[in-house]
Design a protein around this motif. Sequence first.
Motif, PDB file in Angstrom:
ATOM      1  N   LEU A   1       0.665  -0.929  -0.245  1.00 58.05           N
ATOM      2  CA  LEU A   1       0.265  -0.091   0.108  1.00 58.05           C
ATOM      3  C   LEU A   1       1.001   0.948  -0.120  1.00 58.05           C
ATOM      4  O   LEU A   1       1.067   2.433  -0.747  1.00 58.05           O
ATOM      5  CB  LEU A   1      -1.121  -0.185   0.792  1.00 58.05           C
ATOM      6  CG  LEU A   1      -1.788  -0.904   1.268  1.00 58.05           C
ATOM      7  CD1 LEU A   1      -2.802  -1.072   2.312  1.00 58.05           C
ATOM      8  CD2 LEU A   1      -2.956  -0.502  -0.014  1.00 58.05           C
ATOM      9  N   LEU A   2       2.365   1.225   1.017  1.00 59.05           N
ATOM     10  CA  LEU A   2       2.382   2.488   1.284  1.00 59.05           C
ATOM     11  C   LEU A   2       3.462   2.694  -0.323  1.00 59.05           C
ATOM     12  O   LEU A   2       3.435   4.289  -0.884  1.00 59.05           O
ATOM     13  CB  LEU A   2       3.980   1.527   2.604  1.00 59.05           C
ATOM     14  CG  LEU A   2       4.474   3.184   1.950  1.00 59.05           C
ATOM     15  CD1 LEU A   2       4.066   4.404   2.708  1.00 59.05           C
ATOM     16  CD2 LEU A   2       5.922   2.688   2.887  1.00 59.05           C
TER      17      LEU A   2
ATOM     18  N   LEU B   1       2.530   1.769  -3.450  1.00 56.92           N
ATOM     19  CA  LEU B   1       1.440   2.022  -4.586  1.00 56.92           C
ATOM     20  C   LEU B   1       1.163   3.825  -4.603  1.00 56.92           C
ATOM     21  O   LEU B   1       1.298   4.180  -5.424  1.00 56.92           O
ATOM     22  CB  LEU B   1       0.651   1.000  -4.116  1.00 56.92           C
ATOM     23  CG  LEU B   1       0.705   0.307  -4.795  1.00 56.92           C
ATOM     24  CD1 LEU B   1      -0.974  -0.539  -3.971  1.00 56.92           C
ATOM     25  CD2 LEU B   1       0.758  -0.258  -6.623  1.00 56.92           C
ATOM     26  N   LEU B   2       1.342   3.729  -3.174  1.00 58.07           N
ATOM     27  CA  LEU B   2       1.099   5.504  -3.047  1.00 58.07           C
ATOM     28  C   LEU B   2       2.585   6.170  -2.856  1.00 58.07           C
ATOM     29  O   LEU B   2       2.637   7.499  -3.824  1.00 58.07           O
ATOM     30  CB  LEU B   2       1.108   5.490  -0.804  1.00 58.07           C
ATOM     31  CG  LEU B   2      -0.627   5.247  -1.215  1.00 58.07           C
ATOM     32  CD1 LEU B   2      -0.612   5.779   0.843  1.00 58.07           C
ATOM     33  CD2 LEU B   2      -1.806   6.252  -1.940  1.00 58.07           C
ATOM     34  N   LEU B   3       3.161   5.873  -3.116  1.00 59.51           N
ATOM     35  CA  LEU B   3       4.769   5.935  -3.264  1.00 59.51           C
ATOM     36  C   LEU B   3       5.230   5.984  -4.955  1.00 59.51           C
ATOM     37  O   LEU B   3       5.435   6.978  -5.430  1.00 59.51           O
ATOM     38  CB  LEU B   3       6.126   5.449  -2.692  1.00 59.51           C
ATOM     39  CG  LEU B   3       5.759   6.254  -1.051  1.00 59.51           C
ATOM     40  CD1 LEU B   3       7.333   5.257  -0.627  1.00 59.51           C
ATOM     41  CD2 LEU B   3       6.205   7.652  -0.983  1.00 59.51           C
ATOM     42  N   CYS B   4       4.475   5.218  -4.890  1.00 63.61           N
ATOM     43  CA  CYS B   4       4.712   5.146  -6.784  1.00 63.61           C
ATOM     44  C   CYS B   4       3.895   6.718  -8.006  1.00 63.61           C
ATOM     45  O   CYS B   4       3.844   7.085  -8.730  1.00 63.61           O
ATOM     46  CB  CYS B   4       3.684   4.274  -7.086  1.00 63.61           C
ATOM     47  SG  CYS B   4       4.821   2.255  -7.645  1.00 63.61           S
ATOM     48  N   VAL B   5       2.381   6.432  -7.002  1.00 60.11           N
ATOM     49  CA  VAL B   5       1.819   8.123  -7.520  1.00 60.11           C
ATOM     50  C   VAL B   5       2.169   9.240  -7.286  1.00 60.11           C
ATOM     51  O   VAL B   5       2.473  10.223  -8.156  1.00 60.11           O
ATOM     52  CB  VAL B   5       0.514   7.840  -6.896  1.00 60.11           C
ATOM     53  CG1 VAL B   5      -0.294   8.892  -7.249  1.00 60.11           C
ATOM     54  CG2 VAL B   5      -0.366   6.736  -7.125  1.00 60.11           C
ATOM     55  N   ALA B   6       2.573   9.315  -6.058  1.00 57.00           N
ATOM     56  CA  ALA B   6       3.463  10.742  -5.342  1.00 57.00           C
ATOM     57  C   ALA B   6       4.798  10.873  -6.399  1.00 57.00           C
ATOM     58  O   ALA B   6       5.428  11.691  -7.337  1.00 57.00           O
ATOM     59  CB  ALA B   6       4.083  10.652  -4.255  1.00 57.00           C
TER      60      ALA B   6
ATOM     61  N   PRO C   1      -6.258   0.703   4.668  1.00 57.66           N
ATOM     62  CA  PRO C   1      -5.391   1.377   5.088  1.00 57.66           C
ATOM     63  C   PRO C   1      -4.915   0.985   6.201  1.00 57.66           C
ATOM     64  O   PRO C   1      -5.809   1.469   6.990  1.00 57.66           O
ATOM     65  CB  PRO C   1      -5.353   2.645   4.572  1.00 57.66           C
ATOM     66  CG  PRO C   1      -6.730   2.824   3.620  1.00 57.66           C
ATOM     67  CD  PRO C   1      -6.733   1.535   4.009  1.00 57.66           C
TER      68      PRO C   1
END
Length: 183
Positions: free
Chosen positions: A37-38, A40-45, A168
């Motif tokens: 999850l972390l 995937l969020l960092l991928c977007v950012a 989350p």
Amino acid sequence: LIGLFLGLSTGIGVVISQLYGAREDKKVSQAVQTSLLLVLLLCVAFTIVGVLMVPFMLRLMATPADVLPEATLYLRIYFAGVAGLMLYNLGSGILRAVGDSRRPLYFLIFSAAVNTVLDLLFVAVFHWGIAGAAIATVIAQAVSALLCLIYIIRKFDILRLSRQDFSPDLRAVSQLLGKIGRA
């Protein structure tokens, strides 16, 4: 950005290996879920920041004007597909954490071969130039990420994820980051 993520992936691998070695399967599964999850969020950012920051980064590095358009194009495509690199590093870190250091290497070798073939196809045959080279790199990174993630899901029961796993848990993210910082 890439160096930061490589360090994060290494730290995640340390946490998972400690839990795996202690045979705490539930915690291993939770760490993998939280890490995914972390990431995937960092991928977007990282994708957004990377694509937007390319001109600034190139100016900061004093990139010559004659290569600036091609460098901008290559890096924007690269950052648009940085998720493949990030997910491969997470997957290979997880595999190394559970004792499999060979498989990530095999996936990386295969990915390098895919990259070479696609470079030749996109640049020499299709004449896509620098964009073709960037697209080949992004595709090859995605292939290595998919190979890692598919292998993990098929090989390790405790690492299998379901839809319910993707809820989350901010406390788990905080704990994971704290452990990584101490690792």
